[in-house]
Write a protein that holds these residues in place. Structure first.
Motif, PDB file in Angstrom:
ATOM      1  N   ASN A 260      16.337   6.228  63.347  1.00  0.00           N
ATOM      2  CA  ASN A 260      16.351   7.569  62.741  1.00  0.00           C
ATOM      3  C   ASN A 260      17.330   8.480  63.463  1.00  0.00           C
ATOM      4  OD1 ASN A 260      14.547   7.168  60.726  1.00  0.00           O
ATOM      5  ND2 ASN A 260      12.777   7.973  61.833  1.00  0.00           N
ATOM      6  N   LEU A 261      17.366   8.358  64.785  1.00  0.00           N
ATOM      7  CA  LEU A 261      18.268   9.223  65.555  1.00  0.00           C
ATOM      8  C   LEU A 261      19.730   8.897  65.233  1.00  0.00           C
ATOM      9  CD1 LEU A 261      16.367   9.264  68.958  1.00  0.00           C
ATOM     10  CD2 LEU A 261      16.707  11.210  67.441  1.00  0.00           C
ATOM     11  N   ARG A 262      20.021   7.611  65.098  1.00  0.00           N
ATOM     12  CA  ARG A 262      21.397   7.204  64.809  1.00  0.00           C
ATOM     13  C   ARG A 262      21.814   7.720  63.424  1.00  0.00           C
ATOM     14  NH1 ARG A 262      20.688   2.230  65.066  1.00  0.00           N
ATOM     15  NH2 ARG A 262      21.352   1.750  67.181  1.00  0.00           N
TER      16      ARG A 262
ATOM     17  N   SER B  55      14.089  17.153  67.738  1.00  0.00           N
ATOM     18  CA  SER B  55      13.076  16.381  68.452  1.00  0.00           C
ATOM     19  C   SER B  55      13.497  14.915  68.442  1.00  0.00           C
ATOM     20  CB  SER B  55      11.727  16.535  67.754  1.00  0.00           C
ATOM     21  OG  SER B  55      10.858  15.508  68.197  1.00  0.00           O
ATOM     22  N   TYR B  56      13.499  14.296  69.627  1.00  0.00           N
ATOM     23  CA  TYR B  56      13.791  12.859  69.641  1.00  0.00           C
ATOM     24  C   TYR B  56      12.522  12.022  69.811  1.00  0.00           C
ATOM     25  CZ  TYR B  56      14.684  14.014  74.619  1.00  0.00           C
ATOM     26  OH  TYR B  56      14.628  14.507  75.902  1.00  0.00           O
TER      27      TYR B  56
ATOM     28  N   ARG C 207      13.749   8.585  77.384  1.00  0.00           N
ATOM     29  CA  ARG C 207      14.981   8.771  78.161  1.00  0.00           C
ATOM     30  C   ARG C 207      16.146   8.063  77.488  1.00  0.00           C
ATOM     31  NH1 ARG C 207      13.531   6.502  82.308  1.00  0.00           N
ATOM     32  NH2 ARG C 207      12.759   8.202  83.597  1.00  0.00           N
ATOM     33  N   SER C 208      15.902   6.845  77.026  1.00  0.00           N
ATOM     34  CA  SER C 208      17.019   6.121  76.414  1.00  0.00           C
ATOM     35  C   SER C 208      17.412   6.774  75.084  1.00  0.00           C
ATOM     36  CB  SER C 208      16.675   4.633  76.341  1.00  0.00           C
ATOM     37  OG  SER C 208      16.498   4.212  75.053  1.00  0.00           O
ATOM     38  N   ARG C 209      16.441   7.313  74.357  1.00  0.00           N
ATOM     39  CA  ARG C 209      16.782   8.042  73.126  1.00  0.00           C
ATOM     40  C   ARG C 209      17.584   9.304  73.449  1.00  0.00           C
ATOM     41  NH1 ARG C 209      10.871   8.431  70.329  1.00  0.00           N
ATOM     42  NH2 ARG C 209      10.506   6.222  69.946  1.00  0.00           N
TER      43      ARG C 209
ATOM     44  N   ILE D  11      15.022  12.447  57.045  1.00  0.00           N
ATOM     45  CA  ILE D  11      14.935  12.132  58.481  1.00  0.00           C
ATOM     46  C   ILE D  11      14.371  13.362  59.179  1.00  0.00           C
ATOM     47  CG2 ILE D  11      16.281  11.643  60.546  1.00  0.00           C
ATOM     48  CD1 ILE D  11      17.668   9.605  59.020  1.00  0.00           C
ATOM     49  N   ASP D  12      13.302  13.147  59.909  1.00  0.00           N
ATOM     50  CA  ASP D  12      12.564  14.283  60.473  1.00  0.00           C
ATOM     51  C   ASP D  12      12.845  14.424  61.970  1.00  0.00           C
ATOM     52  OD1 ASP D  12      10.852  16.297  61.056  1.00  0.00           O
ATOM     53  OD2 ASP D  12       9.009  15.187  60.634  1.00  0.00           O
ATOM     54  N   PHE D  13      13.612  15.462  62.302  1.00  0.00           N
ATOM     55  CA  PHE D  13      13.851  15.801  63.710  1.00  0.00           C
ATOM     56  C   PHE D  13      13.024  17.023  64.104  1.00  0.00           C
ATOM     57  CE2 PHE D  13      18.519  14.073  63.842  1.00  0.00           C
ATOM     58  CZ  PHE D  13      18.038  12.781  63.946  1.00  0.00           C
ATOM     59  N   GLY D  14      12.012  17.317  63.292  1.00  0.00           N
ATOM     60  CA  GLY D  14      11.245  18.536  63.536  1.00  0.00           C
ATOM     61  C   GLY D  14      10.008  18.309  64.400  1.00  0.00           C
TER      62      GLY D  14
END
Ligand SMILES: Cc1ncc(COP(=O)(O)O)c(C=O)c1O
Length: 385
Positions: A362-364, A355-356, A282-284, A18-21
């Motif tokens: 993916n965020l969850r 990073s969202y 915004r919702s993320r 999962i890529d938050f980069g």
């Protein structure tokens, strides 16, 4: 970019990550913009253009800022560049030189300080603090001014903190800069990604206080999801823009011809796609913040702009466990397969940047893994509190 390269390598090896980069939007470039590029190709608009950009695009940039910010600039005061990065680079190389000090705020996007060094000038850092949301205070910036100060660089919304500079603070900086002949360079690359109704007309403030010494650097990358197209711009006094034009003319020359036509469409067409992407971010942001708030050891505020959550993880670090946020990021990737950027990349040890610009799913999933990782790694006494 290093995180992204590691993620690519792992994925090629068949590892699910999962890529938050990512420092770029995950949306496709809007269809009407792509269609304009197709048209440009079909019409064989594929030759050199003027090095500083086609007149039509310079006008589109100036018109956008007139409509959005109420400021007036002529074609000679606009240059089209290969991303906001080249707009900033041109500014650094043409305005700053050996012996000059250039003030900026930390945590910061590292390119800003590297470009100052590439100009043989010296970055002077003014720290912003998590306690007040990394607000940029004019007093702190102006206290750092010396007789050698040649420039002040402001990035708002800021990568990585998401903070915005207040108009009143920028006005105070602008007035002092005008009095003392100091250049102000504003990195506005995330200007369209502001979540709440807060006054943020930085071009307007600087046009009133310091127009002759202001360079506005903007970009199509983040607002229109066009990172790979490479198009940005700098707006400022004609002599400074002419100097940037000379530098660009003898280095990279014009931005890709078809990209320029696509960006004309981006700037002059409907701005609805920008609003739609902003609503989704915004919702993320709100969901991610709610999920991370489940563990008080992940200390963060909702960012006001850009698409990064900047999280203080110092409560999870310890001498006999994860010592630094680089250790944190490495171990998270190794054991939980979540990639993110450690604060060290932005001169902010003890923090991580999430990073969202990625899907809610993916965020969850990534947040769940992150929370589990923190439960497993937090030092005992912090875990007990
Ligand atoms: C703060 C900041 N400024 C400028 C840029 C430059 O982006 P581009 O060159 O794609 O316009 C970036 C890209 O990540 C950024 O984060």
């Amino acid at each position: 970019m290093k995180v992204t390269a590691t993620v690519d390598r792992l994925r090629r090896a068949g590892v699910e990550v999962i890529d938050f980069g990512a420092g770029e939007p995950d949306f496709p470039t809007p269809t009407s913009i792509k269609a304009a590029a197709h048209d440009a190709l079909d019409q064989d608009f594929t030759k050199y253009t003027p090095p500083a950009g086609i007149a039509e695009l310079k006008r589109a940039v100036a018109d956008r800022y007139r409509a959005d910010c109420g400021v007036d600039y002529t074609d000679a005061e606009v240059i089209i560049t290969a991303g906001g990065k080249q707009a900033l680079y041109n500014s650094a190389l043409t305005l700053f030189g050996p012996g000059d000090e250039v003030i900026t705020h930390a945590p910061y996007w590292p390119t800003l300080t590297e470009q100052i060094k590439l100009a043989d000038a010296m970055p002077v850092l003014v720290r912003t603090q998590p306690e007040d949301g990394f607000a940029i205070h004019a007093r702190a910036i102006l206290d750092a001014v010396t007789p050698r100060t040649r420039g002040i660089i402001v990035n708002s919304p800021c990568n990585p903190t998401g903070a915005l500079i207040a108009e009143s603070e920028l006005a105070a900086i602008g007035e002092a800069a005008a009095r003392q002949g100091i250049w102000i360079v504003v990195d506005l690359c995330y200007e369209k990604l502001i979540y709440d109704q807060v006054p943020h007309n930085l071009p307007g403030v600087l046009a009133r206080t310091c127009r002759d010494r202001t360079i506005l650097c903007g970009s199509a990358s983040k607002a229109y999801s066009m990172t790979g197209w490479r198009c940005g711009w700098a707006i400022g006094p004609a002599n400074a823009i002419a100097a940037a034009g000379a530098l660009q003319s003898h280095s990279t020359s014009n931005v890709t011809s078809i990209t320029q036509k696509a960006v004309v469409q981006a700037l002059t067409g409907s701005q609805a796609p920008v609003r739609e992407m902003l609503d989704e971010y915004r919702s993320r942001r709100d969901k991610l913040h709610a999920w991370l708030s489940a563990d008080p050891r992940l200390r963060c505020r909702k960012p006001a702009g850009a698409f990064y959550m900047f999280v203080d993880v110092s409560d999870v670090l310890s001498l006999d466990g994860l010592r630094t946020s680089v250790d944190f990021a490495d171990a998270l990737l190794e054991s939980a397969r979540v990639a993110l950027t450690p604060g060290e990349a932005f001169d902010a040890p003890g923090f991580i940047r999430i990073s969202y610009a990625t899907s809610i799913d993916n965020l969850r999933e990534g947040s769940a893994r992150l929370l589990e990782f923190v439960r497993a790694h937090a030092p005992r006494e912090a875990a007990a509190s």
